[in-house]
Design a protein around this motif. Structure first.
Motif, short mmCIF file in Angstrom:
data_model
loop_
_atom_site.label_atom_id
_atom_site.label_comp_id
_atom_site.label_asym_id
_atom_site.label_seq_id
_atom_site.Cartn_x
_atom_site.Cartn_y
_atom_site.Cartn_z
N PHE A 1 3.24 5.81 -11.29
CA PHE A 1 2.82 4.78 -10.39
C PHE A 1 1.85 5.01 -9.43
O PHE A 1 0.75 4.05 -9.45
CB PHE A 1 3.94 4.29 -9.55
CG PHE A 1 3.87 3.62 -8.41
CD1 PHE A 1 3.77 2.08 -8.67
CD2 PHE A 1 3.64 4.00 -7.01
CE1 PHE A 1 3.61 1.31 -7.67
CE2 PHE A 1 3.11 3.04 -5.99
CZ PHE A 1 3.22 1.92 -6.57
N ALA A 2 1.71 6.31 -9.02
CA ALA A 2 0.75 6.51 -7.96
C ALA A 2 -0.71 6.40 -8.32
O ALA A 2 -1.44 6.10 -7.87
CB ALA A 2 1.33 7.70 -6.90
N ALA A 3 -1.00 7.42 -9.41
CA ALA A 3 -2.19 7.62 -10.00
C ALA A 3 -2.78 6.14 -10.45
O ALA A 3 -3.82 6.01 -9.90
CB ALA A 3 -2.35 8.57 -11.21
N PRO A 4 -2.23 5.55 -10.90
CA PRO A 4 -2.79 4.21 -11.51
C PRO A 4 -2.80 3.22 -10.22
O PRO A 4 -3.79 2.41 -10.12
CB PRO A 4 -1.74 3.50 -12.55
CG PRO A 4 -0.95 4.72 -12.75
CD PRO A 4 -0.96 5.45 -11.82
N TYR A 5 -1.93 3.12 -9.50
CA TYR A 5 -2.13 2.37 -8.20
C TYR A 5 -3.25 2.50 -7.49
O TYR A 5 -4.00 1.54 -7.03
CB TYR A 5 -0.60 2.59 -7.60
CG TYR A 5 -0.80 1.70 -6.10
CD1 TYR A 5 -0.46 0.36 -5.98
CD2 TYR A 5 -1.20 2.19 -5.05
CE1 TYR A 5 -0.36 -0.38 -4.98
CE2 TYR A 5 -1.47 1.31 -3.61
CZ TYR A 5 -0.79 0.11 -3.97
OH TYR A 5 -1.02 -0.53 -2.79
N TYR A 6 -3.60 3.80 -7.18
CA TYR A 6 -4.67 4.13 -6.40
C TYR A 6 -6.04 3.80 -7.01
O TYR A 6 -6.95 3.49 -6.52
CB TYR A 6 -4.76 5.58 -5.75
CG TYR A 6 -3.47 5.69 -4.76
CD1 TYR A 6 -3.51 4.67 -3.51
CD2 TYR A 6 -2.39 6.44 -4.91
CE1 TYR A 6 -2.67 5.00 -2.61
CE2 TYR A 6 -1.43 6.65 -4.04
CZ TYR A 6 -1.65 5.87 -2.66
OH TYR A 6 -0.43 5.78 -1.87
N LYS A 7 -5.89 4.14 -8.34
CA LYS A 7 -7.08 3.58 -9.14
C LYS A 7 -7.75 2.24 -9.11
O LYS A 7 -8.66 1.86 -8.77
CB LYS A 7 -6.95 4.27 -10.79
CG LYS A 7 -7.12 5.78 -11.05
CD LYS A 7 -8.71 5.80 -11.02
CE LYS A 7 -9.12 7.15 -11.18
NZ LYS A 7 -10.36 7.60 -11.01
N THR B 1 0.78 15.99 -7.66
CA THR B 1 -0.35 15.64 -8.00
C THR B 1 -0.99 15.38 -6.69
O THR B 1 -0.52 14.99 -5.56
CB THR B 1 -0.79 14.99 -9.29
OG1 THR B 1 -0.28 13.48 -8.72
CG2 THR B 1 0.09 15.37 -10.11
N GLU B 2 -2.46 15.12 -6.76
CA GLU B 2 -3.32 14.50 -5.72
C GLU B 2 -2.91 13.25 -5.25
O GLU B 2 -2.76 12.96 -4.23
CB GLU B 2 -4.89 14.46 -6.02
CG GLU B 2 -5.56 13.96 -4.83
CD GLU B 2 -7.19 14.07 -5.27
OE1 GLU B 2 -8.06 13.38 -4.85
OE2 GLU B 2 -7.43 15.02 -5.97
N ALA B 3 -2.42 12.38 -6.43
CA ALA B 3 -2.17 10.96 -6.26
C ALA B 3 -0.79 10.84 -5.59
O ALA B 3 -0.45 10.15 -4.74
CB ALA B 3 -1.90 10.31 -7.69
N THR B 4 0.44 11.78 -5.82
CA THR B 4 1.57 11.69 -5.44
C THR B 4 1.59 12.15 -3.90
O THR B 4 2.32 11.75 -3.05
CB THR B 4 2.66 12.83 -6.29
OG1 THR B 4 2.11 13.72 -6.21
CG2 THR B 4 2.60 12.53 -7.65
#
Length: 228
Positions: free
Chosen positions: A27-33, A64-67
């Protein structure tokens, strides 16, 4: 651009007594992208309200960085706690649809008629459809107007049999993503366990596992920007 994220409401890992839900990284990695690229994201679940998080995705090994960014982002956590009801969402209000994984979608979204119709509505309107890891399992019961499976003849990927075996849930999940995609006539491909593998087939963009989630979003963004 407006992106609809469809997240699971299911939190029981079969009959194991353990919890499941969506995988934070996916969720987080795509969301922030998407939001960093200037796009607007709306989050919907079958039940609305709090979307359950897979506790295994909150372990130290899964960070990860995104989480880490998500863990500090109270605004986004509030969005996850107050998701929209999926049945109220319409493809005409968005430019793309994206499904993060986690095991939860195999139980609810794979059998959700509103989700199935949304996928067809987005696809038939020429809008990209993205899914990562277990989320390509949501295509299980999506059928085209000619009666054929949505993924038949399409190049796809998703969580592999060997990855499911590695997490020792082969006998727990209601179906195996790789097996189901192949059975439906999809041209399934994969890389080594936990490696990055993303497949783009026109409007359909799928990723194999958590590590592939960011690239799925990147390819969706590129598609949107090139088709403005």
């Amino acid at each position: 651009m407006k992106i609809l994220f469809v997240v699971t409401s299911h939190d029981e890992l079969g009959n194991t007594g353990h919890k499941t839900g969506f995988w934070v990284e996916e969720f987080a990695a795509p969301y922030y992208k998407f939001v960093d690229a200037g796009h607007e994201v709306t989050i919907a679940t079958p039940k609305g309200g709090q979307a359950p998080i897979d506790p295994n995705s909150e372990t130290e090994a899964a960070q990860t960085e995104a989480t880490e960014r998500y863990n500090k982002d109270e605004n986004v956590k509030a969005l996850i706690a107050n998701t929209h009801v999926l049945a109220n969402e319409k493809a005409e209000d968005y430019d793309a649809i994206f499904y993060p994984g986690g095991h939860g979608p195999l139980w609810d979204l794979a059998n959700d008629v509103h989700s199935q119709q949304l996928i067809l509505d987005f696809y038939n309107a020429g809008k990209p459809v993205g899914a990562v890891c277990h989320a390509p399992g949501v295509f299980k019961n999506v059928t085209l107007s000619n009666g054929e499976p949505f993924v038949k003849g399409k190049n796809v990927t998703g969580f592999s049999n060997s990855e499911e075996d590695a997490v020792q849930l082969t006998d727990v999940v209601p179906f195996l993503v790789q097996v189901e995609l192949e059975k439906l006539g999809g041209h399934y491909s994969k890389t080594e366990n936990w490696g990055v593998h993303v497949v783009e087939d026109g409007l359909l963009i799928t990723g194999q596992n958590p590590a592939s989630s960011e690239e799925v979003a990147e390819k969706m963004i590129t598609y949107l920007q090139s088709n403005l």
